[in-house]
Design a protein around this motif. Structure first.
Motif, PDB file in Angstrom:
ATOM      1  N   GLN A 434      29.618  21.592  49.836  1.00  0.00           N
ATOM      2  CA  GLN A 434      30.974  21.476  49.745  1.00  0.00           C
ATOM      3  C   GLN A 434      31.679  22.522  49.025  1.00  0.00           C
ATOM      4  OE1 GLN A 434      31.168  17.462  48.049  1.00  0.00           O
ATOM      5  NE2 GLN A 434      32.051  16.696  49.931  1.00  0.00           N
ATOM      6  N   ILE A 435      31.113  22.860  47.830  1.00  0.00           N
ATOM      7  CA  ILE A 435      31.704  24.075  47.009  1.00  0.00           C
ATOM      8  C   ILE A 435      31.776  25.399  47.941  1.00  0.00           C
ATOM      9  CG2 ILE A 435      31.576  25.445  45.065  1.00  0.00           C
ATOM     10  CD1 ILE A 435      30.505  22.892  43.655  1.00  0.00           C
ATOM     11  N   GLN A 436      30.897  25.770  48.710  1.00  0.00           N
ATOM     12  CA  GLN A 436      30.554  27.013  49.498  1.00  0.00           C
ATOM     13  C   GLN A 436      31.830  26.995  50.585  1.00  0.00           C
ATOM     14  OE1 GLN A 436      26.564  27.272  50.763  1.00  0.00           O
ATOM     15  NE2 GLN A 436      25.636  27.497  48.700  1.00  0.00           N
ATOM     16  N   ARG A 443      38.699  32.296  50.577  1.00  0.00           N
ATOM     17  CA  ARG A 443      38.521  33.619  50.958  1.00  0.00           C
ATOM     18  C   ARG A 443      39.470  33.940  52.307  1.00  0.00           C
ATOM     19  NH1 ARG A 443      33.344  33.504  48.575  1.00  0.00           N
ATOM     20  NH2 ARG A 443      32.347  32.528  50.630  1.00  0.00           N
ATOM     21  N   GLU A 444      39.339  33.051  53.115  1.00  0.00           N
ATOM     22  CA  GLU A 444      40.017  32.909  54.451  1.00  0.00           C
ATOM     23  C   GLU A 444      41.833  32.846  54.129  1.00  0.00           C
ATOM     24  OE1 GLU A 444      38.797  29.839  56.819  1.00  0.00           O
ATOM     25  OE2 GLU A 444      37.085  30.871  57.404  1.00  0.00           O
ATOM     26  N   ALA A 463      51.808  31.550  47.658  1.00  0.00           N
ATOM     27  CA  ALA A 463      51.108  30.619  48.250  1.00  0.00           C
ATOM     28  C   ALA A 463      49.997  30.041  47.405  1.00  0.00           C
ATOM     29  CB  ALA A 463      50.194  31.287  49.386  1.00  0.00           C
ATOM     30  N   GLY A 464      49.635  30.778  46.463  1.00  0.00           N
ATOM     31  CA  GLY A 464      48.784  30.080  45.355  1.00  0.00           C
ATOM     32  C   GLY A 464      47.229  30.137  45.593  1.00  0.00           C
ATOM     33  N   TRP A 465      46.767  30.868  46.690  1.00  0.00           N
ATOM     34  CA  TRP A 465      45.412  30.829  46.994  1.00  0.00           C
ATOM     35  C   TRP A 465      44.839  32.261  46.766  1.00  0.00           C
ATOM     36  CZ3 TRP A 465      42.888  27.021  49.440  1.00  0.00           C
ATOM     37  CH2 TRP A 465      43.777  26.017  50.111  1.00  0.00           C
ATOM     38  N   LYS A 466      43.656  32.005  46.002  1.00  0.00           N
ATOM     39  CA  LYS A 466      43.035  33.088  45.264  1.00  0.00           C
ATOM     40  C   LYS A 466      41.489  33.103  45.692  1.00  0.00           C
ATOM     41  CE  LYS A 466      44.167  34.349  41.095  1.00  0.00           C
ATOM     42  NZ  LYS A 466      44.425  34.433  39.793  1.00  0.00           N
ATOM     43  N   ARG A 467      40.965  34.077  45.977  1.00  0.00           N
ATOM     44  CA  ARG A 467      39.636  34.097  45.936  1.00  0.00           C
ATOM     45  C   ARG A 467      38.782  34.153  44.763  1.00  0.00           C
ATOM     46  NH1 ARG A 467      37.030  39.369  48.921  1.00  0.00           N
ATOM     47  NH2 ARG A 467      38.071  38.372  50.887  1.00  0.00           N
ATOM     48  N   ASP A 477      41.204  40.054  45.270  1.00  0.00           N
ATOM     49  CA  ASP A 477      42.491  39.895  45.999  1.00  0.00           C
ATOM     50  C   ASP A 477      43.571  39.723  45.205  1.00  0.00           C
ATOM     51  OD1 ASP A 477      41.011  39.574  48.461  1.00  0.00           O
ATOM     52  OD2 ASP A 477      40.530  37.620  48.087  1.00  0.00           O
ATOM     53  N   ALA A 478      43.686  39.167  43.977  1.00  0.00           N
ATOM     54  CA  ALA A 478      44.911  39.296  43.047  1.00  0.00           C
ATOM     55  C   ALA A 478      45.421  40.595  42.747  1.00  0.00           C
ATOM     56  CB  ALA A 478      44.516  38.542  41.804  1.00  0.00           C
ATOM     57  N   GLU A 479      44.442  41.711  42.373  1.00  0.00           N
ATOM     58  CA  GLU A 479      44.649  42.759  42.068  1.00  0.00           C
ATOM     59  C   GLU A 479      45.516  43.567  43.557  1.00  0.00           C
ATOM     60  OE1 GLU A 479      40.985  44.408  40.989  1.00  0.00           O
ATOM     61  OE2 GLU A 479      40.796  43.352  39.138  1.00  0.00           O
TER      62      GLU A 479
END
Length: 486
Positions: A434-436, A443-444, A463-467, A477-479
């Motif tokens: 589940q974690i994977q 990532r998507e 959006a708040g999504w971060k890898r 991704d944030a960088e």
């Protein structure tokens, strides 16, 4: 136990291990019978047992199964990882799943607690060099001897038999540090099985590991979890059986009849009624006059008060309390309750010792599974990987906190930057699979947000999504998103 010596031949090892295994089998079968609830009735005179054999059947209060199952239910392996990687190792988990070890590991943990030990056998699989064969075996079929100096297994044997209408063929597999050989018994003599060529692997280690329950320095094969419970279980079964006998013969009011003959115990059709019908649930009537004294032809019936069974109840409650105390079980596990139900905090407090016992089993069994995986990797890669010495078994949380409590604690730790996102999800008891999947979704989403930012949609930054962070600990991704926004 003895140190492996060059002078001992394979035939001598075979005879030695079979003799030691035969000596252990009666005790192993006894422990197994208590878990299955097929043990003989204790604390009853043999003469009385023979007399009541046809009419009394033992009442089994299977506390041994309760003690074992309540611990085994908290022992769930969820993966393995190396110290330099945050997630579980996908290849080791693939091999684990390919050998159905989700199910077999549970059976091994259970058998180890019942009989003191179970065994894990590691070998090659025909036609698939990348997936070693790993099986879990019962102590009823296997025995291993340890070197008292290193405490490593120096030899092991697995036994089984094939039966047909005319004969029984005994088989054995002998595991030594540099070879595995198959044997069968012909005319009372063990010979190598021509149908199974020997395997001279020269690995320097016996490809066997022991799942030992509560091993001690002088007892590496472990001790049954039932050792302290069996006397109390015997006593409870005896009391419960006596209670049912009393219920049969004494709980119903007893009657003494004077002046009756067999001809008086008939139904409306004139047929004789059974002895049980005379005792329970039928009206007695006769045309004879009530006997008032002298030589009259009357009849009289006297009824005794019924017996109370509360003394049996109190004894069973006392024995249940002792079982709960010795096994570390919460009182409600053995049926104890009060007029005021325990609070959630009270229940968790009562479970604290039981949870600690489960965590101890996780540590001991985890070491066995890590050694199994080191040998698995040796068969796959052809070398002993030094990293595998630091392999870690991932267990499901043995405690039973509420979902709201777990979530609140995990979120607070994550918000305070005490733990990373992956550890937060593990604390919330999600499986490694589940974690994977969650990380793949992260990532998507991060890639989608980056594409929108590059297209000029600055709202994607909200959006708040971060890898999840890479190995360097930085969120790439944030960088990149921050750079694109600039």
């Amino acid at each position: 136990m003895a140190v492996l010596t060059a002078e001992r031949t394979e035939e001598q090892w075979l005879a030695r291990l079979i003799k030691a295994h035969d000596a252990d089998l009666p005790q192993l079968r006894r422990m197994d019978s208590f878990y299955e609830g097929t043990q003989p009735l204790a604390y009853m005179a043999p003469e009385l047992q023979r007399e009541l054999e046809e009419t009394v059947r033992q009442v089994v209060i299977n506390w041994p199964r309760l003690v074992v199952d309540s611990l085994e239910e908290r022992l769930d392996v969820e993966g393995f990882r190396f110290p330099d990687q945050p997630e579980s190792d996908a290849e080791l988990w693939r091999i684990w799943q390919a050998n159905d070890l989700d199910e077999q590991s549970q059976q091994g943990h259970l058998d180890a607690m019942v009989m003191g030990r179970a065994y894990v056998v590691i070998g090659t699989r025909d036609g698939d060099a990348t997936t070693p064969l790993v099986t879990v075996e019962s102590a009823l079929d296997m025995y291993a001897e340890h070197d008292p100096r290193t405490r490593q297994i120096v030899a092991a044997i697995k036994r089984w038999s094939e039966e047909d209408e005319r004969t029984t063929i005994e088989h054995a597999t002998l595991y030594l540090p540099n070879s595995t050989s198959w044997w069968l018994k012909e005319k009372g003599v063990w010979i190598e099985d021509p149908a199974h060529p020997r395997d001279d692997h020269d690995l320097g280690e016996v490809m066997i590991e022991v799942l030992a329950n509560r091993p001690r320095l002088k007892c590496p094969n472990g001790i049954s979890e039932l050792a302290d419970i069996i006397p109390l279980s015997d006593a409870a079964c005896k009391i419960a059986t006596d209670m049912m006998v009393s219920a049969e013969y004494h709980a119903t009011p007893r009657r003494v009849a004077f002046g009756f003959g067999e001809e008086d115990f008939v139904d409306e059709s004139g047929r004789k009624v059974s002895a049980f019908s005379r005792i329970i649930g039928r009206m007695w009537a006769t045309e004879k006059n009530r006997k008032t004294g002298g030589d009259g032809d009357g009849a009289d019936v006297i009824q005794f008060p019924e017996a109370q069974l509360t003394n049996f109840h109190s004894t069973l409650n006392l024995l249940g309390s002792l079982v709960a105390s010795i096994a570390g079980l919460p009182p409600h596990y053995v049926g104890h309750s009060s007029d005021n139900p325990a609070s959630a905090d009270g229940i968790r407090s009562a479970e604290s010792r039981h949870i600690k016992r489960a965590e101890r089993r996780q540590r001991g069994n985890g070491g066995t599974w890590e050694r199994v995986n080191r040998k698995v990797l040796r068969l796959v890669t052809g070398v002993w990987d030094p990293r595998a010495r630091s392999l870690e078994t991932i267990w499901r949380d043995a405690s039973t906190p509420t979902e709201a409590q777990s979530a609140d604690a995990a979120v607070k730790k994550f918000t305070a930057k005490i733990i990373p996102l992956r550890q937060t999800r593990e604390d919330l008891r999600y499986t490694q699979a589940q974690i994977q999947r969650m990380e793949e979704m992260d990532r998507e989403a991060a890639n989608d947000a980056m594409a929108r930012v590059m297209a000029g949609d600055m709202s994607a930054l909200e959006a708040g999504w971060k890898r999840p962070p890479d190995d360097d600990g930085e969120d790439d991704d944030a960088e990149q998103l921050e750079g694109a926004a600039a």
